[in-house]
Motif scaffolding. Structure first.
Motif, PDB file in Angstrom:
ATOM      1  N   THR A  58       0.859  -1.188   0.000  1.00 53.70           N
ATOM      2  CA  THR A  58       0.000   0.000   0.000  1.00 53.70           C
ATOM      3  C   THR A  58       0.891   1.232   0.000  1.00 53.70           C
ATOM      4  OG1 THR A  58      -0.137   0.195   2.413  1.00 53.70           O
ATOM      5  CG2 THR A  58      -1.698  -1.309   1.337  1.00 53.70           C
ATOM      6  N   GLU A  59       0.288   2.404   0.200  1.00 54.84           N
ATOM      7  CA  GLU A  59       1.054   3.644   0.211  1.00 54.84           C
ATOM      8  C   GLU A  59       2.091   3.679   1.329  1.00 54.84           C
ATOM      9  OE1 GLU A  59       1.329   6.576  -1.622  1.00 54.84           O
ATOM     10  OE2 GLU A  59       0.400   5.284  -3.129  1.00 54.84           O
ATOM     11  N   ASP A  60       1.807   3.033   2.456  1.00 53.90           N
ATOM     12  CA  ASP A  60       2.713   3.154   3.595  1.00 53.90           C
ATOM     13  C   ASP A  60       3.011   1.809   4.268  1.00 53.90           C
ATOM     14  OD1 ASP A  60       0.279   2.654   4.667  1.00 53.90           O
ATOM     15  OD2 ASP A  60       0.115   4.539   5.772  1.00 53.90           O
ATOM     16  N   ARG A  89       6.504   7.213   2.174  1.00 57.72           N
ATOM     17  CA  ARG A  89       7.008   7.385   0.809  1.00 57.72           C
ATOM     18  C   ARG A  89       7.851   8.634   0.684  1.00 57.72           C
ATOM     19  NH1 ARG A  89       6.288   2.994  -2.704  1.00 57.72           N
ATOM     20  NH2 ARG A  89       4.230   2.084  -2.381  1.00 57.72           N
ATOM     21  N   HIS A 114       6.731   8.995  -5.658  1.00 61.86           N
ATOM     22  CA  HIS A 114       5.506   8.314  -6.119  1.00 61.86           C
ATOM     23  C   HIS A 114       5.621   6.791  -6.015  1.00 61.86           C
ATOM     24  CE1 HIS A 114       1.895   7.436  -8.356  1.00 61.86           C
ATOM     25  NE2 HIS A 114       2.597   6.734  -9.241  1.00 61.86           N
TER      26      HIS A 114
END
Length: 803
Positions: free
Chosen positions: A726-728, A799, A802
């Motif tokens: 996921t993003e994190d 992050r 991107h």
């Protein structure tokens, strides 16, 4: 036989097919169509996997006869319904609908692909028909063919032929695999012409394909998709899938025509070890024999073969010897004596033994159509490998023969008239209907002889073959040339062989004929280690082609890439298992994953499995190339950066670099650094590490003993690895799907490498236990794990960009 250049009916007089009656067989398993005089013309049936068979009756079905004699699995058919319509008949089975009109046209509709067949024509013994195929539809498969990946626009012949050299226009070649794979947009379909006679596919007509045979039935298996993987899976289920080969088959292999003495063989082996070059196999070409008599060693130059084999074994190197089908005509030679005494050789109609010249001089040739002959041949091979030889290399098995007298040219099909084969039941079959099957039957005889003699897996390499050769043998592309053209040609040749059901395939690395330059050899070995079968081979009177023969720079390049091949062995081994289970090629074209018009015509790049995109350098002096990236994120291993597709890029590629990209979410099992597959067999973890690239992905790691056929009884393990990002956060988990095969070495730590992670890592846990930050180096997280049970690693990060 007349050489054909087209199957179009305009140039010749041919009779059309028409029906007057149609009915179901008593068991309802096929629909039968007859002519006015009640002669059976056609049968239509459907397999339990949804394959439709359209069968035009025409004399003996030699392929079916020999399949049955050889004990191939029978096809399962399903009951049909038949109704009469205003225009003819309609056949239905669940969602499949087939309409047949009185003129002999077939419209076949399935949920995953349609077929339109018409213009069924007969001329003498030959048959032909037309399949509608729009210009936008690509043509793949057809086995071993020159030219681009897409075979549209040419006339192709299936007739096993010994030909050297082969160039862009050469056809036919060693393999005869009459399977066409058609694709456009997202819809693929396949057609298998199940006839062993010389056959043809005419792809010169813009909107149609023509299929033809010289003799025997026009037996067409129409295979719906719609996905390319589904077509290949159904076709390979029909013709057979490869068994698991011994692990050494995936190692690097070295050959020459010929290593002339056992001292030379041992010295070559020692040089590989001296230069720290991984190697698993050395081949002996024809000059090891006593006067080219198969199953013999020259008593002077190979005076102590057991000692040679023992020395190689200690170095972790297996010996594979060539065995040609020609048996020297010598009444004092045991193989000939036995074959002649027990009627094992091909003969003429009058019973006279057929003799022709090949390497030993006049030779007789085993009649592999007979089960007793196959058993006899298998026993000779089994006795041969009992010396410690690890595999058999079948060459000259098209069959290649050169005529009775020394000044004759190679035999032409017309010169084979009068030669017959006899089955175990005594049925006589003309050679021209068995010719294409000869190598397949020889490989079967060899395979079964080795399988019955030992629990070790047979290894066979064959130059020739027919559909189903993958059941018994690996295949190489024959006598190629040391040229940049042949370097590039080997990609579409091997891709189409893979799409034709033959997963274990590769060219002679470096080229067989002529001399490779240092640059050409370096580029070839870079590419060659990413082919399923990786063997370097060269012809007599060429310069030495061992990796150290080209200087220190090429030696360093060869060492690096061969070592990388060995690091990837757990990945390769799992791909072999996948091919065994569902027929998927190990080396795949871009259209396997991207069916777009552009991807279907790319044949200078390829995938290894799902995760590696290989873009070799194919032009002399080139240090950069154009690369088409498929959809998704790809990791450039040289520049250590993520690239997003689909897009086209230019990449730098010095002589040391092969452009290589790895898919986001890939899970790559890596072996330890070894010089032979024998060295990890009992002492090293398998795998030694797993490289997980951030993203979403899954990999089912296959493990067994690598040597025996115990896997057929369920002695193997599967571990399913998955990564979710996921993003994190990122999590890697593993779960045992099957653990019937288990080794103590799997208690040893395996290094799990996660990354590169583009961001700041805040927290890492292994099975809910905190992992210290010292495990993080250069955006790669390295954690020792054990695979004795299910487990999970969780990573929390923030992050920095991107990706």
């Amino acid at each position: 036989m007349k050489a054909l250049t087209t199957l179009h009916p305009s140039q010749e007089q041919a009779s059309f097919v028409g029906f007057v009656s149609g009915y179901l067989s008593p068991d309802s398993l096929c629909a039968i169509f007859e002519s006015e005089n009640s002669q059976e013309l056609f049968r239509i049936a459907i397999t339990d996997s949804g394959i439709i068979r359209v069968y035009w009756v025409n004399g003996d079905d030699v392929y079916a006869i020999l399949q049955q004699e050889a004990g191939y699995p029978r096809t399962s058919w399903v009951p049909l319904q038949l109704s009469v319509t205003a225009f003819g008949w309609e056949i239905t089975r669940e969602e499949i609908r087939i309409t047949v009109n009185h003129q002999g046209s077939f419209q076949i509709h399935t949920p995953s692909g349609n077929f339109e067949l018409d213009s069924f024509l007969r001329q003498h013994h030959s048959l032909r028909c037309r399949l509608s195929s729009p210009a936008s539809e690509s043509l793949f498969g057809l086995g071993e063919k020159v030219g681009p990946l897409n075979k549209k626009g040419r006339f192709w012949t299936q007739w096993t032929t010994d030909v050297a050299p082969h160039e862009d226009e050469t056809d036919p070649l060693y393999q005869a695999i009459p399977f066409a794979l058609l694709g456009q947009s997202s819809e693929f379909r396949g057609i298998f012409l199940a006839n062993s006679a010389r056959s043809y596919v005419d792809a010169t007509d813009t909107e149609n394909l023509w299929f033809g045979v010289d003799d025997g039935p026009l037996s067409l298996y129409l295979i719906p998709g719609p996905q390319i993987s589904q077509v290949v899976a159904r076709y390979s289920a029909l013709t057979g899938r490869m068994p698991l080969m011994p692990t050494f088959a995936l190692g690097f292999q070295q050959s020459r025509y010929s290593y002339m003495t056992q001292n030379e063989v041992v010295e070559i082996a020692k040089q590989f070890r001296h230069w720290h070059l991984p190697l698993d196999v050395i081949y002996l070409d024809i000059d090891y024999m006593d006067g080219y008599r198969i199953f013999t060693f020259d008593p002077v130059r190979f005076s102590d073969p057991k000692d040679m084999i023992s020395t190689l074994d200690k170095l972790g190197i297996s010996l594979v010897t060539i065995v040609d089908p020609g048996v020297k005509y010598d009444e004092n030679y045991a193989v000939y004596q036995e074959g002649h005494a027990h009627d094992h050789f091909i003969s003429y109609l009058n019973g006279q033994e057929f003799l022709s010249r090949v390497w030993p001089g006049l030779c007789a040739f085993p009649d592999f159509a007979k089960s007793q002959t196959r058993q006899w041949w298998g026993q000779w091979n089994a006795r041969w490998v009992a010396l410690g030889i690890k595999g058999i290399w079948n060459d000259m098995n098209e069959p290649a023969w050169w005529g009775y007298t020394e000044n004759e040219r190679a035999c032409h099909p017309d010169e084979e008239v009068g030669i017959v084969h006899r089955t175990s039941s005594g049925k006589e079959l003309p050679h021209y209907l068995v010719h294409n099957l000869y190598a397949l039957l020889e490989a079967q005889a060899t395979f079964e002889g080795l399988r019955h003699a030992s629990s070790l897996r047979p290894f066979i390499l064959s130059r020739s073959g027919f559909s189903g050769i993958q059941r018994y043998a690996a295949v190489w592309t024959g006598d190629n040339t040391s040229s940049w053209e042949h370097l590039a040609l080997s990609i579409p040749m091997c891709l189409n062989l893979g799409l034709s059901g033959v997963p274990m395939v590769g060219p002679d690395i470096g080229g067989f004929l002529d001399n490779a330059s240092p640059e050409l050899f370096a580029r070839w070995i870079q590419m060659g280690v990413f082919f399923p079968f990786a063997r370097a081979h060269t012809a007599i009177n060429t310069v030495r082609h061992e990796p150290w023969a080209f200087g220190e720079d090429v030696l360093r390049i060869a060492r690096r890439y061969i070592q990388y091949r060995y690091r990837l062995l757990p990945y390769w081994y799992t791909l072999m298992y996948q091919a065994h289970i569902d027929g998927a090629p190990m080396m795949r074209p871009l259209c396997w994953y991207d069916p777009s018009d552009k991807a279907r015509n790319i044949d200078d790049q390829f995938f290894v499995g799902e995760d590696f995109l290989v873009a070799p350098i194919l032009r002399e002096g080139a240090t950069r190339r154009h690369v088409v990236l498929p959809p998704g994120l790809w990791y450039d291993i040289w520049n250590r950066q993520w690239l997003e597709g689909p897009k086209e890029i230019e990449v730098e590629a010095s002589l040391e670099q092969l452009p290589l990209f790895i898919r986001q979410g890939a899970i790559i099992p890596l072996a330890p650094r070894i010089l032979s597959t024998q060295y990890w067999r009992d002492t090293s973890p398998w795998p030694a590490s797993l490289w997980v690239l951030p993203g979403h992905g899954r990999f089912d790691l296959y493990v067994d003993d690598g040597r025996t056929t115990a896997y057929q009884d369920g002695s193997f393990s599967l571990i399913q690895f998955s990564v979710h990002t996921t993003e994190d956060s990122l999590s890697v988990s593993w779960q045992w799907i099957r653990r019937e095969f288990y080794r103590d070495i799997m208690n040893q730590p395996v290094i799990l490498r996660i990354g590169p992670i583009s961001g700041t890592i805040h927290h890492v846990s292994l099975n809910n236990n905190v992992v210290p930050s010292s495990r993080i180096h250069h955006a790669i997280l390295s954690i020792p794990i054990t695979l004795t049970s299910d487990g999970k690693v969780d990573v929390i990060f923030s992050r920095s960009n991107h990706h």
